[in-house]
Scaffold this motif. Structure first.
Motif, PDB file in Angstrom:
ATOM      1  N   ILE A  12       0.848  -1.183   0.000  1.00 16.83           N
ATOM      2  CA  ILE A  12       0.000   0.000   0.000  1.00 16.83           C
ATOM      3  C   ILE A  12       0.889   1.240   0.000  1.00 16.83           C
ATOM      4  N   PRO A  13       0.723   2.145  -0.939  1.00 14.30           N
ATOM      5  CA  PRO A  13       1.527   3.373  -0.942  1.00 14.30           C
ATOM      6  C   PRO A  13       1.359   4.130   0.370  1.00 14.30           C
ATOM      7  N   SER A  14       2.436   4.749   0.831  1.00 11.05           N
ATOM      8  CA  SER A  14       2.393   5.495   2.092  1.00 11.05           C
ATOM      9  C   SER A  14       1.436   6.687   1.975  1.00 11.05           C
ATOM     10  N   GLU A  15       0.880   7.074   3.120  1.00 10.96           N
ATOM     11  CA  GLU A  15      -0.030   8.228   3.175  1.00 10.96           C
ATOM     12  C   GLU A  15       0.431   9.178   4.293  1.00 10.96           C
ATOM     13  N   PHE A  16       1.727   9.531   4.249  1.00 13.89           N
ATOM     14  CA  PHE A  16       2.310  10.404   5.261  1.00 13.89           C
ATOM     15  C   PHE A  16       1.703  11.802   5.232  1.00 13.89           C
ATOM     16  N   GLU A  17       1.204  12.214   4.056  1.00 14.55           N
ATOM     17  CA  GLU A  17       0.711  13.584   3.915  1.00 14.55           C
ATOM     18  C   GLU A  17      -0.430  13.906   4.871  1.00 14.55           C
ATOM     19  N   ALA A  40       0.686   1.103  10.208  1.00  9.18           N
ATOM     20  CA  ALA A  40       0.947  -0.023   9.306  1.00  9.18           C
ATOM     21  C   ALA A  40       2.400  -0.479   9.402  1.00  9.18           C
ATOM     22  N   ALA A  41       2.594  -1.771   9.514  1.00 14.02           N
ATOM     23  CA  ALA A  41       3.943  -2.329   9.423  1.00 14.02           C
ATOM     24  C   ALA A  41       4.408  -2.242   7.972  1.00 14.02           C
ATOM     25  N   LYS A  42       5.689  -2.403   7.757  1.00 10.19           N
ATOM     26  CA  LYS A  42       6.200  -2.388   6.386  1.00 10.19           C
ATOM     27  C   LYS A  42       7.403  -3.302   6.271  1.00 10.19           C
ATOM     28  N   TYR A  43       7.699  -3.696   5.040  1.00 12.05           N
ATOM     29  CA  TYR A  43       8.875  -4.512   4.782  1.00 12.05           C
ATOM     30  C   TYR A  43      10.090  -3.598   4.668  1.00 12.05           C
ATOM     31  N   ALA A  44      11.146  -3.949   5.352  1.00 11.63           N
ATOM     32  CA  ALA A  44      12.320  -3.080   5.399  1.00 11.63           C
ATOM     33  C   ALA A  44      13.165  -3.174   4.127  1.00 11.63           C
ATOM     34  N   GLU A  45      13.241  -4.369   3.546  1.00 10.59           N
ATOM     35  CA  GLU A  45      14.150  -4.582   2.417  1.00 10.59           C
ATOM     36  C   GLU A  45      13.534  -4.094   1.103  1.00 10.59           C
ATOM     37  N   SER A  73       3.448   0.243   2.718  1.00 10.72           N
ATOM     38  CA  SER A  73       3.004  -0.545   3.872  1.00 10.72           C
ATOM     39  C   SER A  73       2.676  -1.986   3.510  1.00 10.72           C
ATOM     40  N   SER A  74       2.894  -2.848   4.472  1.00  5.10           N
ATOM     41  CA  SER A  74       2.377  -4.216   4.372  1.00  5.10           C
ATOM     42  C   SER A  74       0.857  -4.153   4.502  1.00  5.10           C
ATOM     43  N   PRO A  75       0.121  -4.887   3.684  1.00  2.00           N
ATOM     44  CA  PRO A  75      -1.341  -4.845   3.801  1.00  2.00           C
ATOM     45  C   PRO A  75      -1.882  -5.655   4.969  1.00  2.00           C
ATOM     46  N   PHE A  76      -1.081  -6.572   5.518  1.00  2.00           N
ATOM     47  CA  PHE A  76      -1.602  -7.562   6.453  1.00  2.00           C
ATOM     48  C   PHE A  76      -1.262  -7.316   7.924  1.00  2.00           C
ATOM     49  N   GLU A  77      -0.254  -6.507   8.197  1.00  2.00           N
ATOM     50  CA  GLU A  77       0.197  -6.346   9.580  1.00  2.00           C
ATOM     51  C   GLU A  77       0.134  -4.887  10.028  1.00  2.00           C
ATOM     52  N   PHE A  78      -0.193  -4.719  11.294  1.00  2.00           N
ATOM     53  CA  PHE A  78      -0.317  -3.392  11.875  1.00  2.00           C
ATOM     54  C   PHE A  78       0.307  -3.409  13.270  1.00  2.00           C
ATOM     55  N   PHE A  79       0.501  -2.240  13.840  1.00  2.00           N
ATOM     56  CA  PHE A  79       0.978  -2.200  15.223  1.00  2.00           C
ATOM     57  C   PHE A  79       0.318  -1.049  15.957  1.00  2.00           C
ATOM     58  N   ILE A  80       0.298  -1.168  17.283  1.00  2.00           N
ATOM     59  CA  ILE A  80      -0.266  -0.146  18.157  1.00  2.00           C
ATOM     60  C   ILE A  80       0.862   0.354  19.061  1.00  2.00           C
ATOM     61  N   ASP A 126       7.811   7.318   8.499  1.00  2.00           N
ATOM     62  CA  ASP A 126       8.473   6.063   8.141  1.00  2.00           C
ATOM     63  C   ASP A 126       7.423   4.954   8.037  1.00  2.00           C
ATOM     64  N   HIS A 127       6.397   5.045   8.875  1.00  2.00           N
ATOM     65  CA  HIS A 127       5.225   4.164   8.819  1.00  2.00           C
ATOM     66  C   HIS A 127       3.981   5.039   8.753  1.00  2.00           C
ATOM     67  N   THR A 128       2.953   4.567   8.094  1.00  2.00           N
ATOM     68  CA  THR A 128       1.713   5.332   7.966  1.00  2.00           C
ATOM     69  C   THR A 128       0.784   5.052   9.141  1.00  2.00           C
ATOM     70  N   VAL A 129       0.486   6.101   9.918  1.00  2.00           N
ATOM     71  CA  VAL A 129      -0.526   6.006  10.978  1.00  2.00           C
ATOM     72  C   VAL A 129      -1.888   6.201  10.306  1.00  2.00           C
ATOM     73  N   PHE A 130      -2.775   5.221  10.464  1.00  2.00           N
ATOM     74  CA  PHE A 130      -4.082   5.336   9.797  1.00  2.00           C
ATOM     75  C   PHE A 130      -5.266   5.149  10.752  1.00  2.00           C
ATOM     76  N   GLY A 131      -4.992   5.277  12.055  1.00  2.52           N
ATOM     77  CA  GLY A 131      -6.069   5.191  13.029  1.00  2.52           C
ATOM     78  C   GLY A 131      -5.526   5.385  14.429  1.00  2.52           C
ATOM     79  N   ARG A 132      -6.439   5.330  15.407  1.00  2.00           N
ATOM     80  CA  ARG A 132      -6.015   5.437  16.799  1.00  2.00           C
ATOM     81  C   ARG A 132      -6.943   4.619  17.682  1.00  2.00           C
ATOM     82  N   VAL A 133      -6.417   4.141  18.778  1.00  2.00           N
ATOM     83  CA  VAL A 133      -7.215   3.385  19.747  1.00  2.00           C
ATOM     84  C   VAL A 133      -8.096   4.358  20.515  1.00  2.00           C
ATOM     85  N   THR A 134      -9.394   4.091  20.538  1.00  2.00           N
ATOM     86  CA  THR A 134     -10.329   4.942  21.272  1.00  2.00           C
ATOM     87  C   THR A 134     -10.777   4.293  22.576  1.00  2.00           C
TER      88      THR A 134
END
Length: 246
Positions: A157-162, A174-179, A186-193, A206-214
Motif C-alpha cells: 500500500i503506498p504510504s499516506e504520510f501527507e 501499518a507495518a512495512k517490509y524493510a528490504e 506498507s504491508s497490507p496484512f500487519e499493523f501495530f499499536i 516512516d510508517h503510515t498512521v491510519f487510526g487510533r485506539v479509542t
C-alpha cells in the motif's frame, strides 16, 4: 477293578477337557476385548484424518489472487467509498480494543476494512510484543493464514504520510517490509499499536498512521507485558478476531 479304573479315567478326562475349554473361552473373550479397543482407537484415528481432510478442502489456494498491485489504488479508493465504516473492534482473551480509522488515509482504511470483511484477521495473533514500545498483529504460524494471504494477493500500500498523523500512544500504524522498500510502502496484512507513553516519533514519516485506539489501551498494556521468546513472539499466542463496529 479295571472297569472302575476306566470309569475314573473318563471322568478325569472330561474334567480336564472342560477346564481347558473354559480357559480357551476366557482367552477368546480377552482377545475379543483387546480387538474391540484397538478397533475403537483405529476408528478415532480414521475420524481425525477425515476431519483434517475436510479442513484442508476449506483452505483452497486460488490460482488468481483477489488483488494485484496494478489495480490496487482504484480498487481501494472505490471500496472505501462503498464501505464508509471507520470503527473496528479487535477481540482478544485480554479484552477488546476499539479503533477509529482515519478518513484521510483512504487506502489504508479501505484495505483494513476489506481484509476485515474477508475474515483475514480472525485467527491471527499479536505476534510481536516489544515491551514499552509496541504490539504488532496480523500474522500467525498457521497454514490458514498463509493461504488467506495467497488468495488475497501480494501487494504493498503506498504510504499516506501527507495526512500528518504521528506515532503518539495509541497510534494505529501499518507495518512495512524493510528490504527494497525505498518508498516506505506498507504491508497490507500487519499493523501495530504504539504502547509507549512517550510515543514512537522516530517512526513518523516512516510508517503510515491510519487510526487510533479509542478504547482498550489497558488491554494493549496487558498484552505488552506478556513474556516473549525468540523474535519477540509471545510465549502464549494472543489470538484475535476483528469486527466492524460502524
Amino acid at each position: 477293578m479295571t472297569r472302575y479304573f476306566l470309569l475314573f479315567s473318563s471322568v478325569l478326562f472330561l474334567f480336564f477337557a472342560s477346564c481347558e475349554d473354559t480357559q480357551k473361552s476366557k482367552n477368546i473373550n480377552t482377545n475379543t476385548t483387546i480387538s474391540r479397543d484397538e478397533t475403537e482407537k483405529d476408528s478415532a484415528i480414521i475420524k481425525k484424518i477425515q476431519e483434517d481432510k475436510e479442513q484442508e478442502k476449506k483452505l483452497v489456494i486460488n490460482e488468481e489472487p483477489m488483488l494485484v498491485q496494478e489495480e490496487l489504488m482504484p480498487f481501494l479508493m472505490q471500496y472505501g467509498k462503498e464501505n464508509p465504516e471507520n470503527r473496528v473492534r479487535i477481540k482478544t482473551r485480554f479484552g477488546d480494543i476499539e479503533v477509529m480509522l482515519y478518513q484521510d488515509t483512504p487506502l489504508h482504511r479501505g484495505n483494513f476494512l476489506f481484509l476485515t470483511k474477508q475474515g483475514y484477521f480472525d485467527g491471527t495473533y499479536f505476534h510481536r510484543v516489544a515491551e514499552g514500545f509496541v504490539i504488532q498483529g496480523g500474522n500467525s504460524d498457521n497454514r490458514e493464514t498463509s493461504i488467506k494471504r495467497n488468495n488475497i494477493g501480494s501487494y504493498l500500500i503506498p504510504s499516506e504520510f501527507e495526512a500528518g498523523h504521528r506515532h503518539t500512544r495509541g497510534a494505529f500504524s501499518a507495518a512495512k517490509y524493510a528490504e527494497q522498500n525505498v518508498s516506505k510502502a506498507s504491508s497490507p496484512f500487519e499493523f501495530f499499536i504504539v504502547q509507549s507513553e512517550r510515543g514512537a516519533h522516530h517512526l513518523d514519516n516512516d510508517h503510515t498512521v491510519f487510526g487510533r485506539v479509542t478504547k482498550g489501551m489497558d488491554v494493549v498494556d496487558s498484552i505488552n507485558k506478556q513474556p516473549v521468546g525468540e523474535g519477540e513472539w509471545p510465549m502464549q499466542n494472543v489470538k484475535m478476531e476483528v469486527e466492524i463496529i460502524e
